[in-house]
Write a protein that holds these residues in place. Structure first.
Motif, PDB file in Angstrom:
ATOM      1  N   GLU A 113       0.816  -1.213  -0.155  1.00  0.00           N
ATOM      2  CA  GLU A 113       0.041   0.066  -0.051  1.00  0.00           C
ATOM      3  C   GLU A 113       0.763   1.244   0.133  1.00  0.00           C
ATOM      4  OE1 GLU A 113      -3.252   0.246  -0.399  1.00  0.00           O
ATOM      5  OE2 GLU A 113      -3.387  -1.793  -0.614  1.00  0.00           O
ATOM      6  N   GLN A 114       1.919   1.314   0.940  1.00  0.00           N
ATOM      7  CA  GLN A 114       2.862   2.484   0.857  1.00  0.00           C
ATOM      8  C   GLN A 114       3.576   2.551  -0.306  1.00  0.00           C
ATOM      9  OE1 GLN A 114       5.477   2.450   4.160  1.00  0.00           O
ATOM     10  NE2 GLN A 114       3.395   2.549   5.626  1.00  0.00           N
ATOM     11  N   ALA A 115       3.882   1.344  -1.271  1.00  0.00           N
ATOM     12  CA  ALA A 115       4.377   1.354  -2.405  1.00  0.00           C
ATOM     13  C   ALA A 115       3.866   2.219  -3.488  1.00  0.00           C
ATOM     14  CB  ALA A 115       4.886   0.140  -2.866  1.00  0.00           C
ATOM     15  N   LYS A 116       2.530   1.852  -3.378  1.00  0.00           N
ATOM     16  CA  LYS A 116       1.375   2.554  -4.457  1.00  0.00           C
ATOM     17  C   LYS A 116       1.555   4.202  -4.241  1.00  0.00           C
ATOM     18  CE  LYS A 116      -1.735  -1.344  -4.384  1.00  0.00           C
ATOM     19  NZ  LYS A 116      -3.282  -1.724  -3.665  1.00  0.00           N
ATOM     20  N   LEU A 117       1.689   4.487  -3.124  1.00  0.00           N
ATOM     21  CA  LEU A 117       2.015   5.960  -2.797  1.00  0.00           C
ATOM     22  C   LEU A 117       3.316   6.688  -3.130  1.00  0.00           C
ATOM     23  CD1 LEU A 117      -0.524   5.926   0.420  1.00  0.00           C
ATOM     24  CD2 LEU A 117      -0.966   6.751  -1.855  1.00  0.00           C
TER      25      LEU A 117
END
Length: 416
Positions: free
Chosen positions: A352-356
């Protein structure tokens, strides 16, 4: 041209995946798929699913029976449930399944095509052809009962289907990949998994082209009844045998449930243990700042990381990956549900953080795999038996669970 890439013997096992494990498999399978797509793209996920050794390791790290036919059914089912909510985002859809679900594949493909914009009707025809080739053109004694069709929104696909031979207690898994596929009847398989069990009629072999043409010609000349009479006469007078197919790399899955030393490449396991226990606390603060993450969770994450990032040669021993989350039948040990849940949580947060645009945690998980590979060349560590003994001793601490129930505190059963 897509070709067979290997084979494996899969003991045929019955039973069902308990809900508590099936739900976790769906979550872990989905987030691992997201990580692969993030790092390598959708095409690579399709290639991985078409690789028989990787597919077996993928199921083993999910906590399924590491060696049995049940991995095929459970992995396809877990991916179908886990990826459905992400279909619009990832552009990957899983159709079909076991039994009656396999027969609904064409309709599901048409519906998926309407949503995603690909030609679902054409892929429905491909689905029927794939099933027909492995049930009729390849006559190997295995009756198909599972058909999973994984399709990307650009129309590329992978098929994983499986047949059973009840008399022999074995299953055979067939892998197809659309990439490079030029013909459905000329060496189309990405792989076929199963033990060699006598002569096989394989009209999908490229060497059978003349035979296919001759059959059509004979059918036109003799008709069905004439062909039947000629076939009976040939069978009565046959003295020769067809030439054998060239040998391919194959994975032999043993009948025994327990994980033994011969099933695991020990140096790779020891590299994973070292990366988690020794390097982890010093080198992976991005992971260790997550509450509840210690060496045991890092060990599971290191194995998950290898399934996400590992080269094909790394999956010669699928049993090793069962040491991440055990197995539902207590082999090699009960599923450590607390560790399993923490693994999913850490990986989900990282994705999820990588998507951001913040991919520190996802890169840290990748470094776990890299560190394990570096360490395995020169580290030593506990034996497989010692690792399993410690895991079973602490099973209650880890939330150990199997189809037999929750694991008691060590020694409690003896005291009672």
């Amino acid at each position: 041209m897509a070709n067979r890439s290997g084979s494996a013997d899969l003991p045929l096992h019955g039973g069902r995946v308990p809900a508590w494990l099936g739900q976790r498999m769906a979550r872990l399978g989905a987030v691992m798929s997201e990580a692969i797509v993030h790092h390598y793209g959708r095409d690579e996920l399709l290639r991985r699913l078409a690789h028989p050794f990787w597919f077996q390791s993928f199921g083993a790290v999910m906590g399924m029976d590491w060696h049995s036919s049940g991995i095929t059914t459970s992995v396809i089912g877990a991916l179908k449930r886990g990826l459905e909510p992400l279909a619009g985002e990832l552009g990957i859809r899983v159709c079909g399944g076991r039994g009656r679900h396999s027969r609904s594949t064409p309709a599901e493909l048409v519906a998926a095509g309407e949503k995603a914009g690909f030609d679902g009707a054409a892929l429905a025809r491909s689905s029927r052809l794939v099933a027909k080739v492995d049930s009729a053109a390849v006559q190997d004694g295995f009756d198909l009962y599972l058909h999973g069709f994984i399709v990307a929104d650009d129309g590329k696909w992978t098929v994983v289907q499986q047949g059973m031979n009840g008399d022999r207690g074995t299953a055979r898994r067939y892998h197809w990949l659309s990439e490079g596929l030029e013909s459905f009847v000329d060496a189309p398989h990405a792989a076929i998994e199963g033990r060699r069990q006598g002569e096989i009629v394989n009209l999908a072999d490229r060497r059978a082209a003349k035979a296919r043409d001759a059959q059509l010609e004979l059918l036109a000349i003799l008709g069905p009844d004439g062909l039947a009479r000629e076939a009976a006469a040939m069978e009565r007078g046959a003295t020769g045998a067809p030439s054998a197919e060239p040998m391919l790399p194959h994975l032999v899955m043993p009948d025994h449930h327990d994980v033994r030393s011969g099933d695991v490449i020990l140096r790779r396991l020891q590299g994973t243990l070292a990366a988690a226990a020794d390097a982890g606390p010093k080198d992976f603060p991005e992971l260790l700042l997550v509450p509840g993450v210690g060496a045991r969770t890092l060990r599971s994450l290191a194995m998950v990381a290898e399934v996400i990032h590992g080269a094909p040669c790394r999956f010669a021993d699928p049993a090793r990956f069962s040491l991440a989350h055990g197995g539902k039948d207590r082999h090699p040990f009960p599923v450590p549900t607390k560790v399993y849940d923490k693994t999913i949580s850490v990986l989900k947060t990282a994705v999820e953080q990588a998507k951001l645009g913040r991919d520190e945690k996802l890169r840290a998980i990748r470094r776990l795999d890299e560190q394990a590979k570096r360490l395995e060349a020169h580290v030593s560590g506990p034996s497989l038996e010692a690792v399993l003994a410690e895991e079973r001793l602490r099973s209650n601490d880890y939330g150990g669970r199997s189809i037999f129930g929750w694991e008691p505190v060590a020694g409690a059963a003896d005291a009672a």
